[in-house]
Structure formats: C-alpha cells, structure tokens
Design a protein around this motif. Structure first.
Motif, PDB file in Angstrom:
ATOM      1  N   UNK A  72       0.831  -1.209   0.000  1.00 47.16           N
ATOM      2  CA  UNK A  72       0.000   0.000   0.000  1.00 47.16           C
ATOM      3  C   UNK A  72       0.863   1.257   0.000  1.00 47.16           C
ATOM      4  N   UNK A  73       1.993   1.215   0.718  1.00 48.06           N
ATOM      5  CA  UNK A  73       2.897   2.368   0.741  1.00 48.06           C
ATOM      6  C   UNK A  73       3.480   2.638  -0.642  1.00 48.06           C
ATOM      7  N   UNK A  74       3.877   1.581  -1.336  1.00 46.66           N
ATOM      8  CA  UNK A  74       4.411   1.741  -2.696  1.00 46.66           C
ATOM      9  C   UNK A  74       3.343   2.314  -3.627  1.00 46.66           C
ATOM     10  N   UNK A  75       2.114   1.852  -3.458  1.00 39.49           N
ATOM     11  CA  UNK A  75       1.034   2.366  -4.300  1.00 39.49           C
ATOM     12  C   UNK A  75       0.798   3.860  -4.060  1.00 39.49           C
ATOM     13  N   UNK A  76       0.887   4.278  -2.806  1.00 38.18           N
ATOM     14  CA  UNK A  76       0.689   5.709  -2.516  1.00 38.18           C
ATOM     15  C   UNK A  76       1.803   6.554  -3.125  1.00 38.18           C
ATOM     16  N   UNK A  77       3.053   6.057  -3.018  1.00 37.30           N
ATOM     17  CA  UNK A  77       4.169   6.821  -3.586  1.00 37.30           C
ATOM     18  C   UNK A  77       4.052   6.882  -5.105  1.00 37.30           C
ATOM     19  N   UNK A  78       3.599   5.827  -5.744  1.00 38.42           N
ATOM     20  CA  UNK A  78       3.392   5.862  -7.192  1.00 38.42           C
ATOM     21  C   UNK A  78       2.309   6.866  -7.569  1.00 38.42           C
ATOM     22  N   UNK A  79       1.293   6.979  -6.733  1.00 32.89           N
ATOM     23  CA  UNK A  79       0.277   7.994  -6.986  1.00 32.89           C
ATOM     24  C   UNK A  79       0.850   9.392  -6.891  1.00 32.89           C
ATOM     25  N   UNK A  80       1.726   9.633  -5.895  1.00 35.35           N
ATOM     26  CA  UNK A  80       2.375  10.938  -5.787  1.00 35.35           C
ATOM     27  C   UNK A  80       3.280  11.203  -6.987  1.00 35.35           C
ATOM     28  N   UNK A  81       3.946  10.146  -7.492  1.00 32.66           N
ATOM     29  CA  UNK A  81       4.808  10.329  -8.655  1.00 32.66           C
ATOM     30  C   UNK A  81       3.998  10.718  -9.889  1.00 32.66           C
ATOM     31  N   UNK A  82       2.805  10.176 -10.008  1.00 28.47           N
ATOM     32  CA  UNK A  82       1.962  10.527 -11.158  1.00 28.47           C
ATOM     33  C   UNK A  82       1.481  11.964 -11.086  1.00 28.47           C
ATOM     34  N   UNK A  83       1.386  12.511  -9.864  1.00 32.49           N
ATOM     35  CA  UNK A  83       0.910  13.882  -9.703  1.00 32.49           C
ATOM     36  C   UNK A  83       2.035  14.906  -9.637  1.00 32.49           C
ATOM     37  N   UNK A  84       3.302  14.452  -9.630  1.00 39.77           N
ATOM     38  CA  UNK A  84       4.426  15.386  -9.518  1.00 39.77           C
ATOM     39  C   UNK A  84       4.556  16.217 -10.797  1.00 39.77           C
ATOM     40  N   UNK A  85       4.938  17.481 -10.615  1.00 42.58           N
ATOM     41  CA  UNK A  85       5.037  18.407 -11.749  1.00 42.58           C
ATOM     42  C   UNK A  85       6.456  18.902 -11.998  1.00 42.58           C
ATOM     43  N   UNK A  86       7.253  19.059 -10.933  1.00 39.88           N
ATOM     44  CA  UNK A  86       8.604  19.584 -11.096  1.00 39.88           C
ATOM     45  C   UNK A  86       9.620  18.439 -11.130  1.00 39.88           C
ATOM     46  N   UNK A  87      10.794  18.759 -11.690  1.00 42.57           N
ATOM     47  CA  UNK A  87      11.852  17.756 -11.793  1.00 42.57           C
ATOM     48  C   UNK A  87      12.348  17.352 -10.404  1.00 42.57           C
ATOM     49  N   UNK A  88      12.466  18.328  -9.509  1.00 37.07           N
ATOM     50  CA  UNK A  88      12.930  18.020  -8.157  1.00 37.07           C
ATOM     51  C   UNK A  88      12.007  17.055  -7.446  1.00 37.07           C
ATOM     52  N   UNK A  89      10.693  17.287  -7.577  1.00 34.58           N
ATOM     53  CA  UNK A  89       9.740  16.380  -6.941  1.00 34.58           C
ATOM     54  C   UNK A  89       9.807  14.985  -7.552  1.00 34.58           C
ATOM     55  N   UNK A  90       9.969  14.922  -8.873  1.00 33.33           N
ATOM     56  CA  UNK A  90      10.041  13.611  -9.529  1.00 33.33           C
ATOM     57  C   UNK A  90      11.265  12.830  -9.055  1.00 33.33           C
ATOM     58  N   UNK A  91      12.419  13.514  -8.967  1.00 33.86           N
ATOM     59  CA  UNK A  91      13.646  12.830  -8.533  1.00 33.86           C
ATOM     60  C   UNK A  91      13.518  12.349  -7.098  1.00 33.86           C
ATOM     61  N   UNK A  92      12.995  13.201  -6.205  1.00 34.11           N
ATOM     62  CA  UNK A  92      12.853  12.818  -4.795  1.00 34.11           C
ATOM     63  C   UNK A  92      11.873  11.662  -4.632  1.00 34.11           C
ATOM     64  N   UNK A  93      10.747  11.731  -5.342  1.00 34.41           N
ATOM     65  CA  UNK A  93       9.735  10.670  -5.215  1.00 34.41           C
ATOM     66  C   UNK A  93      10.240   9.363  -5.811  1.00 34.41           C
ATOM     67  N   UNK A  94      10.963   9.427  -6.944  1.00 31.11           N
ATOM     68  CA  UNK A  94      11.505   8.206  -7.531  1.00 31.11           C
ATOM     69  C   UNK A  94      12.521   7.544  -6.608  1.00 31.11           C
ATOM     70  N   UNK A  95      13.335   8.329  -5.918  1.00 25.54           N
ATOM     71  CA  UNK A  95      14.291   7.762  -4.966  1.00 25.54           C
ATOM     72  C   UNK A  95      13.564   7.059  -3.822  1.00 25.54           C
ATOM     73  N   UNK A  96      12.545   7.697  -3.284  1.00 25.97           N
ATOM     74  CA  UNK A  96      11.766   7.084  -2.207  1.00 25.97           C
ATOM     75  C   UNK A  96      11.023   5.847  -2.708  1.00 25.97           C
ATOM     76  N   UNK A  97      10.533   5.906  -3.939  1.00 28.47           N
ATOM     77  CA  UNK A  97       9.826   4.757  -4.501  1.00 28.47           C
ATOM     78  C   UNK A  97      10.773   3.566  -4.681  1.00 28.47           C
ATOM     79  N   UNK A  98      11.996   3.825  -5.126  1.00 34.00           N
ATOM     80  CA  UNK A  98      12.966   2.737  -5.296  1.00 34.00           C
ATOM     81  C   UNK A  98      13.303   2.088  -3.960  1.00 34.00           C
ATOM     82  N   UNK A  99      13.442   2.910  -2.907  1.00 35.54           N
ATOM     83  CA  UNK A  99      13.745   2.360  -1.583  1.00 35.54           C
ATOM     84  C   UNK A  99      12.608   1.484  -1.084  1.00 35.54           C
TER      85      UNK A  99
END
Length: 322
Positions: free
Chosen positions: A181-208
C-alpha cells in the motif's frame, strides 16, 4: 420548625430527581456510542485500503503487480494445519536411516515414491556402500512417504522436527501488505508530480520502498515454501556400510574414580621421571656444596685470626702510652 423540615425534604427530593435525570442522560449517550461503533467495518491489516488515485495511476502505467492479490489473501495462502481453530504454519523436517540389501534399487524406489507424491530430489550422494538423498515433499505426504521408505529395509534411525512459523508468517504477511500500500501511494504521488525536483525525490523514495517490498516478499515466499514442502533426509546403507558408533552413556561415579586413579598414576610416573633425571646430578651437586662449605670455613678462619692478631698488637702499645 415545620417549614424548615419541609424545605429540607423538598431539597432532597429535587436533588434525587436531578441525579436520576443525569444518570439517564449518561446511559443514553453510552448506548448511542456503542450502537454507532458497531456500524464501523473493520479493515483487515492484511488487506489495506489503497490510496485514492493510486490504482488508476498504476493502471495507466501498466503496473500489473498492484492488480495481483495481496499477500495474505485467500488465494495466496497455502494450506496450513488447523490446530485448535487456528491455521498453523508448520515447518517439518525428518531424517531416516535404512539398511537395505541393494542400495541402487532402493535409490530408484525412493525417487519413484517421492515423485508419486509430488516431491523431488534436491541432493544425492552415492557410494559403494550406500546412498544419501535429500527430498522435498508436500507436508501432508511426509508421514506416508516415511512409512513407505521404511518398508524398503531395516530402519536403524528415524527422527522428525516441527517448527511453528505461524507468527512469523502473519508478521511478514502484514508487513508485505502495508509496504504494498505504501508503494502504491508513492506511485500515486509520482503521477501527480510536476517539477523535476519532486520527480527525482519521489523516484528515490519509490525505489527504496520497492526494494524493501521485494525483500519482504522473498522472505515470505521462502517461508511459505518451507511450510508447503517438508525436507526429508534419507540415508540408505548397504550390507558393507560401517555402522555408526553407539552412543556412550554418561560417566558415573566409578568412571570418575577410574579417571582420578589414572590421573594419580600419571602424576606419580611424572614425579618418578623427574627424580630419576635429577638423581645422577646429586653427587656432583654434593661435591660442589662441600667445596663451597670448605671455602667458607677457610675464609672465616682467616678473618678470625686476622682480627685476633690486630687486637693483640694494639693492646700493649696503648698501656705504655698511658
């Protein structure tokens, strides 16, 4: 006096009425709370509610792993052993040693028996005097297979162990569901991210989080595999195989007394050896000691004589001068 008594009675009656009304109100409030709590649907920890928007975002990206049944669901759980109304997850292992007339034929029989119950051979060692095999067989067929292999010859050793892994399975099951469920929530945040910084930070957290989820999933799968398939070690020994040494009983009083006597004899032998080694040197040591004593006496005699001569010379001279 009469009016005072009437006033007191009126006050007591009024206080009783107020107290009764308050108690009734408290009972009504408690009844409403308990009735409202019964309408709440309990959410099982093994089936967490996915985050809003996570499912649609995952479907748009083609993530089919989220559509798979959650770990701990009815379709994912292998059959366990119901004990006392609880589905227990038991890890079973067994060992069997059999003396057989023809080890080669016995090995073929063991392979056939394991395959007939849905098992397989994971390790095998064969020699001139026997064979050693490790089998993985369904847990519900372990006892039947043990009895069948035991009929191939004469059983010399048989043992089995059972490990209850129910709590570990339940814990891993809940952790996998929560992490999914945590991974699913982070993927949802990644789909809503707009800036490059947010995408990089969310992708790092998603990989972890995905890495942790993969580790938990592998641990749960390995544990469920141990529960579903029991491990059976079969030792087939031919006529020329060496028999294992018998287990010696625990030492007692007589054994300790014998060991102590042997120790005393060893100490005596060592002392006698030391004395025998030193004995040839005793005459030499005695001669050296005699020479040392003789020299000491000579030195003392000379010192005494010198002291006496010095005293005799100084005595008359001092009398004449006086």
């Amino acid at each position: 006096m009469v009016r005072t008594k009437l006033r007191r009675r009126a006050v007591l009656v009024g206080s009783g009425v107020v107290l009764a009304v308050l108690m009734a109100a408290v009972a009504i409030v408690q009844g409403a709370d308990s009735g409202g709590g019964s309408d709440v649907t309990a959410v099982s920890p093994s089936r967490p509610v996915p985050a809003i928007g996570a499912g649609s975002a995952a479907q748009e990206r083609g993530d089919t792993d989220l559509a798979a049944p959650q770990a701990g669901g009815k379709g994912a759980q292998p059959p366990g052993v119901p004990i006392g109304g609880v589905q227990r997850e038991l890890v079973r292992t067994a060992q069997l040693t059999v003396d057989v007339g023809d080890p080669v034929a016995a090995v073929r029989q063991v392979r056939t028996a394991a395959a007939s119950v849905g098992g397989f051979v994971t390790e095998e060692q064969s020699g001139d005097n026997g064979s050693w095999l490790v089998l993985r067989v369904p847990a519900d067929a372990l006892d039947r297979l043990l009895d069948e292999i035991a009929g191939y010859g004469r059983v010399t050793a048989r043992s089995s162990q059972v490990l209850d892994a129910t709590e570990e399975v339940v814990d891993l099951d809940a952790r996998v569901a929560t992490q999914t469920a945590s991974v699913a929530r982070v993927r949802g945040l990644l789909a809503e991210a707009t800036s490059i910084g947010d995408v990089v930070a969310i992708e790092s957290e998603l990989a972890r989080r995905e890495s942790e989820l993969d580790s938990l999933t592998r641990r749960l799968a390995a544990l469920r595999d141990q529960v579903a398939l029991s491990t059976l070690t079969v030792d087939l020994r031919g006529p020329g195989a060496a028999t294992p040494p018998e287990t010696q009983p625990a030492p007692g009083f007589l054994d300790g007394l014998a060991a102590g006597w042997e120790g005393l004899r060893a100490i005596g032998s060592a002392a006698a050896a030391v004395v025998g080694f030193v004995l040839p040197f005793l005459p030499v040591i005695a001669v050296l000691a005699g020479f040392a004593l003789l020299g000491r006496r000579i030195v003392r005699t000379r010192r005494t004589a010198a002291t006496a001569g010095a005293g005799g010379r100084s005595g008359p001279g001092s009398d004449g001068e006086s």
